[in-house]
Motif scaffolding. Structure first.
Motif, PDB file in Angstrom:
ATOM      1  N   SER A  23       0.827  -1.214   0.000  1.00 45.18           N
ATOM      2  CA  SER A  23       0.000   0.000   0.000  1.00 45.18           C
ATOM      3  C   SER A  23       0.858   1.260   0.000  1.00 45.18           C
ATOM      4  O   SER A  23       0.542   2.230  -0.691  1.00 45.18           O
ATOM      5  CB  SER A  23      -0.923   0.017   1.221  1.00 45.18           C
ATOM      6  N   VAL A  24       1.937   1.260   0.772  1.00 44.47           N
ATOM      7  CA  VAL A  24       2.835   2.423   0.814  1.00 44.47           C
ATOM      8  C   VAL A  24       3.434   2.652  -0.565  1.00 44.47           C
ATOM      9  O   VAL A  24       3.419   3.773  -1.088  1.00 44.47           O
ATOM     10  CB  VAL A  24       3.949   2.233   1.873  1.00 44.47           C
ATOM     11  N   ILE A  25       3.935   1.599  -1.170  1.00 40.73           N
ATOM     12  CA  ILE A  25       4.550   1.726  -2.498  1.00 40.73           C
ATOM     13  C   ILE A  25       3.526   2.209  -3.520  1.00 40.73           C
ATOM     14  O   ILE A  25       3.802   3.140  -4.290  1.00 40.73           O
ATOM     15  CB  ILE A  25       5.205   0.383  -2.916  1.00 40.73           C
ATOM     16  N   SER A  65      -2.323   1.048  13.785  1.00 38.37           N
ATOM     17  CA  SER A  65      -1.927   2.457  13.806  1.00 38.37           C
ATOM     18  C   SER A  65      -0.778   2.671  12.839  1.00 38.37           C
ATOM     19  O   SER A  65       0.182   1.898  12.825  1.00 38.37           O
ATOM     20  CB  SER A  65      -1.480   2.863  15.212  1.00 38.37           C
ATOM     21  N   LEU A  66      -0.878   3.726  12.035  1.00 35.77           N
ATOM     22  CA  LEU A  66       0.150   4.053  11.049  1.00 35.77           C
ATOM     23  C   LEU A  66       0.711   5.438  11.343  1.00 35.77           C
ATOM     24  O   LEU A  66      -0.049   6.385  11.550  1.00 35.77           O
ATOM     25  CB  LEU A  66      -0.437   4.033   9.637  1.00 35.77           C
ATOM     26  N   ILE A 104      -5.147   8.881   2.209  1.00 35.03           N
ATOM     27  CA  ILE A 104      -5.047   8.068   0.991  1.00 35.03           C
ATOM     28  C   ILE A 104      -4.391   6.733   1.310  1.00 35.03           C
ATOM     29  O   ILE A 104      -4.861   5.666   0.890  1.00 35.03           O
ATOM     30  CB  ILE A 104      -4.271   8.823  -0.119  1.00 35.03           C
ATOM     31  N   LEU A 105      -3.299   6.782   2.082  1.00 38.05           N
ATOM     32  CA  LEU A 105      -2.602   5.548   2.454  1.00 38.05           C
ATOM     33  C   LEU A 105      -3.516   4.641   3.275  1.00 38.05           C
ATOM     34  O   LEU A 105      -3.597   3.438   3.011  1.00 38.05           O
ATOM     35  CB  LEU A 105      -1.324   5.857   3.230  1.00 38.05           C
ATOM     36  N   ALA A 106      -4.211   5.194   4.253  1.00 34.77           N
ATOM     37  CA  ALA A 106      -5.086   4.375   5.098  1.00 34.77           C
ATOM     38  C   ALA A 106      -6.192   3.720   4.272  1.00 34.77           C
ATOM     39  O   ALA A 106      -6.567   2.573   4.536  1.00 34.77           O
ATOM     40  CB  ALA A 106      -5.686   5.222   6.219  1.00 34.77           C
ATOM     41  N   GLY A 107      -6.711   4.418   3.271  1.00 37.35           N
ATOM     42  CA  GLY A 107      -7.728   3.831   2.408  1.00 37.35           C
ATOM     43  C   GLY A 107      -7.196   2.629   1.645  1.00 37.35           C
ATOM     44  O   GLY A 107      -7.866   1.594   1.539  1.00 37.35           O
ATOM     45  N   GLN A 121     -12.291   0.485   9.272  1.00 35.34           N
ATOM     46  CA  GLN A 121     -12.456   1.838   8.766  1.00 35.34           C
ATOM     47  C   GLN A 121     -11.292   2.688   9.251  1.00 35.34           C
ATOM     48  O   GLN A 121     -10.590   2.316  10.180  1.00 35.34           O
ATOM     49  CB  GLN A 121     -13.783   2.419   9.222  1.00 35.34           C
ATOM     50  N   SER A 122     -11.120   3.843   8.630  1.00 36.35           N
ATOM     51  CA  SER A 122     -10.015   4.734   8.974  1.00 36.35           C
ATOM     52  C   SER A 122     -10.444   5.771   9.994  1.00 36.35           C
ATOM     53  O   SER A 122     -11.576   6.258   9.964  1.00 36.35           O
ATOM     54  CB  SER A 122      -9.517   5.471   7.728  1.00 36.35           C
ATOM     55  N   SER A 123      -9.512   6.128  10.850  1.00 35.69           N
ATOM     56  CA  SER A 123      -9.729   7.238  11.766  1.00 35.69           C
ATOM     57  C   SER A 123      -9.479   8.541  11.015  1.00 35.69           C
ATOM     58  O   SER A 123      -9.079   8.528   9.845  1.00 35.69           O
ATOM     59  CB  SER A 123      -8.759   7.144  12.944  1.00 35.69           C
ATOM     60  N   LEU A 124      -9.689   9.649  11.677  1.00 37.66           N
ATOM     61  CA  LEU A 124      -9.301  10.935  11.098  1.00 37.66           C
ATOM     62  C   LEU A 124      -7.793  11.081  11.217  1.00 37.66           C
ATOM     63  O   LEU A 124      -7.207  10.696  12.233  1.00 37.66           O
ATOM     64  CB  LEU A 124     -10.000  12.081  11.825  1.00 37.66           C
ATOM     65  N   PRO A 125      -7.138  11.652  10.205  1.00 39.54           N
ATOM     66  CA  PRO A 125      -5.685  11.825  10.293  1.00 39.54           C
ATOM     67  C   PRO A 125      -5.320  13.029  11.163  1.00 39.54           C
ATOM     68  O   PRO A 125      -6.098  13.974  11.287  1.00 39.54           O
ATOM     69  CB  PRO A 125      -5.275  12.067   8.838  1.00 39.54           C
TER      70      PRO A 125
END
Length: 165
Positions: A23-25, A65-66, A104-107, A121-125
């Motif tokens: 995903s990062v790449i 967590s990212l 975008i990354l979390a998605g 689901q993603s948290s707020l950044p």
């Protein structure tokens, strides 16, 4: 696959690490136009003058967590590529940019890890900017630190897997 309980687990499952790395790449390749390279890390990272984006992908059982760690020079180059103009590092817009990259990354991470049964689901950044920052990851849950280098410079993604509370 993620076990229901993380008791006794001291490493993030390799499938999750591989999917997050992918995903990062993919995310940064779509932003900068070419794939960043994954770099094996040895030892502790030095203190940082830069900006950090924090976001999590979570469900009722687990939270991934990212932490996206971007040095100042890389952030300035990313802003130029992402929006076509260099954003002043000290501006609120830089925080918004890093928040959007985190989102975008979390998605992408959420979509990828769903393939191994982690539907979340993603948290707020959030974004944190500063100089002489020292990064600490939680010591109890399993963690992983990844370093990448691309045309815009180097950056890190640190992750922790914990049970949701």
């Amino acid at each position: 696959m993620i076990p229901k309980s993380l008791n006794g687990i001291n490493e993030i499952p390799t499938e999750i690490i591989g999917l997050v790395k992918e995903s990062v790449i993919n995310t940064f390749a779509s932003i900068i136009g070419s794939e960043p390279s994954y770099i094996e890390q040895n030892g502790q990272a030095k203190s940082l003058n830069g900006i950090i984006g924090n976001i999590a992908v979570f469900n009722q059982q687990h939270t991934l967590s990212l932490m996206i760690v971007i040095p100042r020079e890389t952030a300035l180059k990313l802003s130029e590529v992402f929006i076509g103009a260099e954003i002043p590092f000290e501006s609120d817009d830089m925080g918004d940019l890093v928040g959007e990259i985190s989102n975008i990354l979390a998605g992408d991470v959420a979509a990828n890890i769903e393939t191994v049964g982690f539907r979340g689901q993603s948290s707020l950044p959030t974004a944190t900017r500063g100089s002489d920052l020292t990064l600490f990851m939680p010591s109890k849950p399993p963690t992983e630190k990844m370093k990448f280098v691309g045309p815009s410079g180097e950056f890190w993604v640190n992750m922790a897997l914990s049970e949701s509370r």
